[in-house]
Design a protein around this motif. Structure first.
Motif, PDB file in Angstrom:
ATOM      1  N   GLY A 247      -1.812   5.300  -1.587  1.00 39.76           N
ATOM      2  CA  GLY A 247      -0.936   5.735  -0.501  1.00 39.76           C
ATOM      3  C   GLY A 247      -0.338   4.631   0.358  1.00 39.76           C
ATOM      4  N   GLU A 249       2.343   2.789   0.023  1.00 40.38           N
ATOM      5  CA  GLU A 249       3.805   2.771   0.181  1.00 40.38           C
ATOM      6  C   GLU A 249       4.249   3.674   1.340  1.00 40.38           C
ATOM      7  N   ALA A 250       3.687   4.870   1.401  1.00 42.36           N
ATOM      8  CA  ALA A 250       4.092   5.806   2.467  1.00 42.36           C
ATOM      9  C   ALA A 250       3.688   5.268   3.841  1.00 42.36           C
ATOM     10  N   ALA A 251       2.501   4.682   3.923  1.00 44.42           N
ATOM     11  CA  ALA A 251       2.066   4.122   5.218  1.00 44.42           C
ATOM     12  C   ALA A 251       2.932   2.931   5.589  1.00 44.42           C
ATOM     13  N   ARG A 253       6.058   2.439   4.817  1.00 42.14           N
ATOM     14  CA  ARG A 253       7.393   2.848   5.272  1.00 42.14           C
ATOM     15  C   ARG A 253       7.398   3.099   6.783  1.00 42.14           C
ATOM     16  N   ASN A 310      -5.566   1.853   8.432  1.00 41.97           N
ATOM     17  CA  ASN A 310      -4.531   1.346   7.512  1.00 41.97           C
ATOM     18  C   ASN A 310      -4.462  -0.175   7.557  1.00 41.97           C
ATOM     19  N   PRO A 561      -0.072   7.935   6.181  1.00 38.14           N
ATOM     20  CA  PRO A 561       1.179   7.567   6.861  1.00 38.14           C
ATOM     21  C   PRO A 561       1.217   8.145   8.274  1.00 38.14           C
ATOM     22  N   ASP A 563       3.021   7.595  12.401  1.00 39.49           N
ATOM     23  CA  ASP A 563       4.042   6.908  13.195  1.00 39.49           C
ATOM     24  C   ASP A 563       3.696   7.026  14.679  1.00 39.49           C
TER      25      ASP A 563
END
Ligand code: SF4
Length: 691
Positions: A247, A249-251, A253, A310, A561, A563
């Motif tokens: 996972g 890549e999603a984090a 982004r 992360n 992921p 934000d």
């Protein structure tokens, strides 16, 4: 009177470090001495040193109290028990089982936590049970579960920190909350690798090599920014991420959008300090990140902790000997308290109540059918907010918690408690919540009973009985059994001996995520303190978790992921300051215990508010004067302490005081959508002089 010929080896009644101590003397003159245990190595803090005072406190309850004509009057145990059982039966018959709620605590032993969950679900048949640990580390637990498939607050021994080159403490003030912990940070501090992230320059920040002072409620943004820098500056652990995680890549982004300059604008932490923190962490041979309540008690608490995890995953720290991520659990049994069934959504063994296999296993141990177990209930604040409201509980039983002081928006909580038809509190003194109850049961306290605790490392230890409780006092387990029998349960279903309860708890936990089945009292009496999981009797325990695989189906840790989102309530023209809350060295939680200890209470007898001198001057306040701290929800009275190191946009209040000095009169109950943690750490306030 029982004379104690030799000292009894036991552990502190307060925090999750569970320092080793020895109790000697007798009931009239008990004495506490420090004892060697790996977490404290013979040290105690001021709270621990004075813990014997609790055993002789003049305010000790020794008889049940029943409210008549508005006044709490002494009655016999049988009268109080019959009164409560009759009322509970009537409410359940008229309004159904969910009309009765149970509220537990993270200071209760594992045995009590287990029995409380069983009592609620079998004797009352209610889904309405939760506990004050929801207000403590539930965001870290949620984040740990989704990243690693399992939450054991600190999945490595505290002593592993002794040889660390870098330790990051995010929102944890261990120099005040658990002072013996700081000895484990010495090497990191000596090597220039102790990083403290806190809006305040706390006693812990004073020890740090680098102190980052973000605006309250911006820790998530800071973690995203550090992940961005870790990757941009070439510290990304590519092999680890490829083989042990999913996972990324999603984090990434999410984090990629947070350039250092933008992070500086939001958090106030300079780009240079961000870069220095990442460099210290990434270049250390041995590095750890630990989160405390400062990161977790937010409406975005679970995502904030996920952002820090992360970062750890991108640097290749978790599940590797000599590095890792951990949560600084606060309450004495905060870890065990969340494993044995007093959470709204969980059964013993850290099993989820909605999982059919978990229900079948626990129901089998309890000798009932899975369909007889209720489903998940309301989380702690939602439960308290529903009391006495249409569709909400009409009665509540409280064990080991002082919700009137410790829950957010406490003037609302007071109204809700008053709206109940029956409030029952079990405590050893008349706490602020007990003083509002209809019935109060006087129960045993720490050195008067056996029981196991699970400390912040996931280490199960025995807290032993050293003294005989006063006449008239009975254990929580006795109380639960007496009520259960009166409610029609077979007596054998509710044992009162801690060891017998623990034997059943082991069976209930067997095969679950937190497996205690290989631990027994003989091992604990022989001096072992075992890190779970311990699946067999001859299993040595599991000091370090995840070294081979994480507890996920594919064995890999999961990037989540997330934000940035700011606090639920930001300062504005009417309420221009951030208020944040926390603890002081001399007091513990709601202060119900530590305010009874003369040495502690004399040191910090009243509420205070820390304010930057410029901020104080703008509000017309001087050092030591009294002020009103006002939010949209209420007003708290506090004595001003001017603190030049504080951010000018922030004030700090401890939450240990009652009445109109309750910090939680102003706090915001905005809840994290995942953990249901209220936002204790940020709300918007203004200051006024108290004329
Ligand atoms: Fe007790 Fe915690 Fe102090 Fe140790 S650090 S003496 S466990 S309050």
């Amino acid at each position: 009177m029982t004379a104690i010929a030799t000292a009894t080896a036991t552990h502190c009644p307060y925090c999750a470090l569970q320092c080793g101590m020895a109790v000697s003397g007798n009931e009239q003159a008990p004495r506490v001495d420090p004892r060697e245990f790996p977490t404290n190595r013979g040290g105690l803090c001021q709270k621990g040193w004075t813990a014997a005072s609790l055993l002789t406190t003049p305010g000790r309850l020794t008889t049940p109290l029943l409210r008549e004509d508005g006044v709490l009057r002494p009655v016999t145990w049988d009268i109080a028990l019959d009164f409560v059982a009759d009322k509970l039966r009537a409410l359940r018959a008229e309004h159904g089982p969910d009309s009765v709620a149970v509220f537990g605590g993270g200071g209760l032993t594992n045995e009590k936590s287990y029995l409380l969950g069983k009592f609620a679900r079998l004797a009352l048949g209610t889904s309405q049970i939760d506990y004050n640990g929801r207000f403590c580390m539930s965001s870290a637990a949620a984040a740990g579960n989704r990243a690693f498939g399992l939450d054991r607050g600190m999945p490595f021994p505290v002593t592993d920190l002794d040889t660390a080159d870098a330790v990051v403490l995010v929102g944890g003030n261990v120099a005040e909350t658990m002072p013996p912990f700081t000895q484990h940070l010495r090497q990191a501090a000596d090597r220039g690798g102790l990083i403290v992230i806190d809006p305040r320059r706390t006693a812990t920040a004073e020890l740090a090599s680098l102190h980052l002072q973000p605006a309250p409620g911006t820790d998530l943004c800071l973690a995203l920014g550090l992940l961005h820098l870790a990757v941009a500056d070439g510290h990304f652990a590519a092999d680890y991420v490829a083989t042990r995680t999913t996972g990324f890549e999603a984090a990434w982004r999410m984090a990629a959008r947070w350039w250092p300059e933008q992070v500086e604008r939001v958090t106030g932490v300079s780009v240079a300090d961000q870069r220095a923190a990442v460099r210290l962490l990434a270049q250390a041979g041995s590095a750890y990140v630990l989160t405390g309540r400062g990161a977790e008690q937010h409406a975005s608490g679970a995502d904030t902790v996920s952002a820090w995890i992360n970062l750890c995953l991108a640097l290749g720290l978790p599940g590797v000997a000599g590095s890792g991520y951990g949560c600084l659990t606060g309450q004495g049994n905060g870890q065990g308290g969340r494993e044995h069934g007093q959470k709204a959504d969980q059964l013993p063994g850290y099993r989820m109540i909605a999982d059919p296999a978990a229900r079948a296993h626990v129901a089998g141990v309890w000798g009932v059918g899975p369909d007889e177990l209720p489903g998940p209930g309301r989380s702690a604040y939602e439960l308290l907010d529903a009391l006495g409201q249409p569709g909400g509980p009409k009665a509540m039983l409280v064990f080991g918690s002082n919700v009137l002081v410790s829950a957010p928006r406490s003037n609302r909580i007071a109204e809700r408690l008053d709206a109940l038809e029956l409030l029952v509190v079990a405590d050893f003194v008349l706490s602020e919540t007990a003083a509002r109850a209809d019935v109060v049961f006087p129960v045993t306290q720490w050195a008067e009973e056996d029981g196991t605790m699970t400390n912040l490392e996931g280490r199960v230890l025995l807290r032993r009985k050293a003294l005989t409780p006063p006449l008239g006092v009975r254990g929580d387990q006795d109380l639960l059994a007496e009520l259960a029998i009166r409610l029609g349960q077979p007596a054998e279903r509710f044992p009162t001996e801690a060891e017998t309860v623990f034997t059943e708890l082991r069976a209930a936990s067997k095969g679950g995520p937190a497996d205690y089945s290989g631990i027994d009292y003989d091992r604990l009496r022989a001096g072992e303190a075992l890190y779970w999981p311990v699946p067999e009797n001859d299993h040595p325990g599991t000091p370090r978790m995840f070294l081979e695989r994480f507890n996920t189906p594919d064995g890999r840790a999961r990037f989540i992921p997330v934000d940035h989102r700011g606090p639920a309530e930001a300062p504005d023209a009417d309420f221009p300051l951030y208020a944040t809350t926390g603890r002081v060295l001399q007091h513990y939680q709601s202060g119900a215990q530590t305010r009874l200890v003369p040495e502690l209470n004399d040191a910090v007898p009243t509420m205070f508010v820390e304010v930057h001198p410029d901020t104080a001057a703008r509000a017309g306040l001087e050092d030591a004067c009294w002020a009103r701290v006002i939010s949209r929800r209420g007003t708290v009275l506090a004595q001003v302490r001017t603190v030049p190191s504080l951010r000018t946009d922030t004030v700090f209040l401890p939450f240990h005081f009652p009445g109109d000095q309750r910090a939680n009169l102003i706090t915001n109950p905005a809840l994290d959508p995942t953990s249901r943690m209220p936002e204790f750490k940020v709300c918007a306030v203004r200051l006024e002089a108290l004329s």
